[in-house]
Scaffold this active site. Structure first.
Site, mmCIF file in Angstrom:
data_model
loop_
_atom_site.group_PDB
_atom_site.id
_atom_site.type_symbol
_atom_site.label_atom_id
_atom_site.label_comp_id
_atom_site.label_asym_id
_atom_site.label_seq_id
_atom_site.Cartn_x
_atom_site.Cartn_y
_atom_site.Cartn_z
ATOM 1 N N HIS A 239 1.678 4.262 -3.103
ATOM 2 C CA HIS A 239 1.506 5.722 -3.072
ATOM 3 C C HIS A 239 2.608 6.378 -3.907
ATOM 4 O O HIS A 239 2.389 7.394 -4.569
ATOM 5 C CB HIS A 239 1.564 6.246 -1.642
ATOM 6 C CG HIS A 239 0.258 6.179 -0.913
ATOM 7 N ND1 HIS A 239 -0.907 6.721 -1.415
ATOM 8 C CD2 HIS A 239 -0.067 5.648 0.298
ATOM 9 C CE1 HIS A 239 -1.894 6.525 -0.540
ATOM 10 N NE2 HIS A 239 -1.410 5.870 0.490
ATOM 11 N N HIS B 231 -9.538 8.126 3.319
ATOM 12 C CA HIS B 231 -9.414 6.716 3.687
ATOM 13 C C HIS B 231 -10.765 6.006 3.655
ATOM 14 O O HIS B 231 -10.808 4.776 3.611
ATOM 15 C CB HIS B 231 -8.793 6.579 5.075
ATOM 16 C CG HIS B 231 -7.402 7.094 5.159
ATOM 17 N ND1 HIS B 231 -7.110 8.402 5.478
ATOM 18 C CD2 HIS B 231 -6.202 6.495 4.928
ATOM 19 C CE1 HIS B 231 -5.802 8.579 5.458
ATOM 20 N NE2 HIS B 231 -5.226 7.441 5.120
ATOM 21 N N HIS C 276 0.839 -1.207 0.000
ATOM 22 C CA HIS C 276 0.000 0.000 0.000
ATOM 23 C C HIS C 276 0.872 1.254 0.000
ATOM 24 O O HIS C 276 0.673 2.160 -0.814
ATOM 25 C CB HIS C 276 -0.910 -0.016 1.235
ATOM 26 C CG HIS C 276 -1.736 1.218 1.424
ATOM 27 N ND1 HIS C 276 -3.100 1.252 1.169
ATOM 28 C CD2 HIS C 276 -1.412 2.475 1.818
ATOM 29 C CE1 HIS C 276 -3.555 2.461 1.415
ATOM 30 N NE2 HIS C 276 -2.548 3.223 1.810
ATOM 31 N N GLU C 277 1.841 1.300 0.925
ATOM 32 C CA GLU C 277 2.665 2.506 1.039
ATOM 33 C C GLU C 277 3.521 2.730 -0.206
ATOM 34 O O GLU C 277 3.620 3.848 -0.711
ATOM 35 C CB GLU C 277 3.553 2.417 2.283
ATOM 36 C CG GLU C 277 2.800 2.324 3.599
ATOM 37 C CD GLU C 277 1.741 3.395 3.770
ATOM 38 O OE1 GLU C 277 1.887 4.508 3.221
ATOM 39 O OE2 GLU C 277 0.741 3.118 4.455
#
Length: 533
Positions: free
Chosen positions: A349, A433, A345-346
């Site tokens: 980004h 989110h 996920h990170e």
């Protein structure tokens, strides 16, 4: 904020571009039947870092940029700057530009120029179609002061073009620390003429060996007996460091004498390092194997993973400025947020930042978050770890809620108590989110389908807004459609209506206008209340 729609933003430069747009709804003669690979020259080409760099360098010549600027009808004060180039297997390219006006950055002025294999321009996708004509001299009367918080940046003049009529503005970055404990990089845009705040967005994309979550794994390290380091030279030099509960700096690079890292528990600080390093490696492999992208930016350069951030920090975040991922140790420092899907996920980004760069606020911010969740699931399925069964949940391993439930659900996002299952007119006002639930739900329906389903022993029951039945096309096709839309069609101001059009266009390129894949994309968006115009 309701950014411009794709219909307002897409300008046909040739008949072929108009045909693609029409083909989204009407179909085209000779379109490839469902599932055929003859049209899949539209998939991204496998490029090495050197090949990607050469492609960008070629597009970044003054002659090439000036030719595109003239074709787009840009004014004498407007300049294009190449940010990225995507090349497909059929030789077509998509040149992503940022724009300046009289030397000032144009926020919301980004665009993508689409070209055939022969170099002919076939269309362009713009974040805004508004004409830019502003006076770039500003009095000091409404110039913001430098914020006192550590890490703040002095105001800079920009042109704000992300919504409405472009105006001269100031962009101020406020530093310090957020309430959650994460660093703060709040970008505040104010009108240079009136001092009125126009917009704000957060620059920190905060998410929610013997590893803790994936069992015994192999990780890329460097060095020799007596001094190995957690440096993965085979993957661009990915590094993992230990912040030792600090909240700044690069941290200390993990070292080990015998190249056996961690003990699978929180008692050994290296355990969290193993999970983070493994996640970074698996994410690198996914983008290279599936999408032909070598590294987050496609330039073959690795990123830094920092673990043991702060004390009892229950989160993880991506920071563009250091090109790094940072992980807290969770409640009571017992559940580091270094699970595979969190790492993916990170890092994703970063992929979004170097491609569409979806503004981290409003509907585009929800799409930014959803993109990271979507590729987190895709990385899990690609890794296919027996210790971390691939699923359509986010953060199921880290127990962030303290009761064994995941952070987010893709089949029915509202099960977390806050995320949106369906689009409505207020979606842009919801925390990114939670508005991300709309696209997460779309992706689940596109991949798996509606109603009761079972995948890898996990039971799902995904509803639809209109009560319709959707049969999925599988994650392998769904991930290709989303990646193509992100890298070739989406811009900084893309909203949910735009995302529908972008994914339809991508599915059309990949599988043909009359294909089951295109119809399923449409049906899945309609099922989450993002309907066609």
């Amino acid at each position: 904020m309701r950014p411009l729609t794709s219909k307002q933003r897409i300008s046909a430069l040739a008949a072929t571009a108009a045909l693609v747009a029409a083909g989204v709804t009407a179909g085209t003669a000779g379109a490839a039947p469902s599932g055929e690979t003859s049209a899949n020259g539209a998939l991204p080409a496998q490029l090495s870092a050197a090949q990607h760099t050469k492609l960008v360098k070629s597009a970044n010549t003054e002659a090439a940029k000036s030719a595109d600027a003239r074709a787009l009808g840009l004014g004498a004060k407007e300049k294009l700057h190449v940010k990225d180039v995507v090349k497909n297997k059929d030789g077509s390219t998509h040149v992503r530009y940022e724009r300046t006006y009289d030397g000032l950055p144009v926020l919301g002025g980004d665009l993508v120029v689409h070209k055939s294999a022969s170099g002919k321009r076939t269309g362009t996708t713009k974040a805004t179609t508004a004409k830019i004509a502003v006076k770039t001299e500003a009095s000091s009367a409404h110039k913001p002061t430098l914020a006192k918080a550590k890490g703040s940046k002095a105001p800079r003049k920009v042109v704000w073009a992300a919504e409405g009529k472009p105006v001269l503005a100031w962009e101020t970055v406020v530093g310090g620390v957020q309430k959650s404990g994460a660093p703060n990089q709040l970008h505040v845009i104010t009108d240079a003429k009136t001092g009125k705040k126009l917009f704000e967005f957060q620059g920190i994309k905060e998410g929610t060996g013997n590893s803790q979550y994936s069992g015994k794994v192999e990780i890329g390290t460097s060095g020799s007996s007596g001094k190995f380091t957690m440096t993965d030279e085979a993957r661009g030099g990915n590094k993992t460091t230990n912040l030792n509960n600090g909240s700044s700096g690069d941290g200390e690079l993990f070292t080990d004498e015998d190249d056996t890292w961690g003990d699978g528990t929180v008692n050994d600080p290296a355990t969290a390092g193993v999970d983070a390093h493994y996640g970074a490696g698996q994410t690198w492999d996914y983008y290279k194997d599936v999408h032909g992208r070598e590294g987050i930016a496609g330039d073959g350069k690795g990123a830094v993973s920092r673990v043991h951030y702060g004390d009892n920090y229950v989160n993880a975040f991506w920071d563009d400025s250091c090109f790094c991922m940072t992980y807290g140790d969770g409640q009571n420092n017992e559940h580091p947020l270094t699970a595979l899907d969190v790492a993916a996920h990170e890092m994703s980004h970063g992929v979004t930042s170097t491609t569409a760069d979806l503004v981290y606020a409003g509907e585009s911010g929800g799409l930014n978050e959803a993109t990271s969740d979507i590729f987190a699931a895709a990385v899990e399925f690609h890794a296919d770890s027996p210790e971390d069964t691939p699923d359509y949940m986010v953060g199921e391993k880290i127990d962030i809620n303290g009761d064994g439930t995941p952070l987010r659900y893709m089949d029915e996002p509202s099960k977390d108590g806050q995320s949106l299952d369906y689009w409505d007119a207020n979606a842009g006002d919801v925390d990114v989110h939670y508005s991300s639930g709309i696209a997460n739900h779309f992706f689940f329906l596109l991949s798996v389908g509606s109603g009761e389903r079972e995948v890898n022993g996990v039971q799902y029951n995904s509803p639809t807004k209109d009560g319709s039945k959707v049969d999925g096309i599988g994650i392998e096709k769904a991930e290709q459609i989303w990646f193509k839309a992100l890298t070739e069609q989406m811009t900084s101001t893309t909203d949910y209506a735009d995302a529908r059009e972008a994914t339809i266009a991508s599915a059309t390129d990949l599988y043909g206008a009359d294909s089951t894949e295109v119809e399923t994309v449409k049906a899945a968006w309609t099922a989450v209340n993002v309907t066609g115009s």
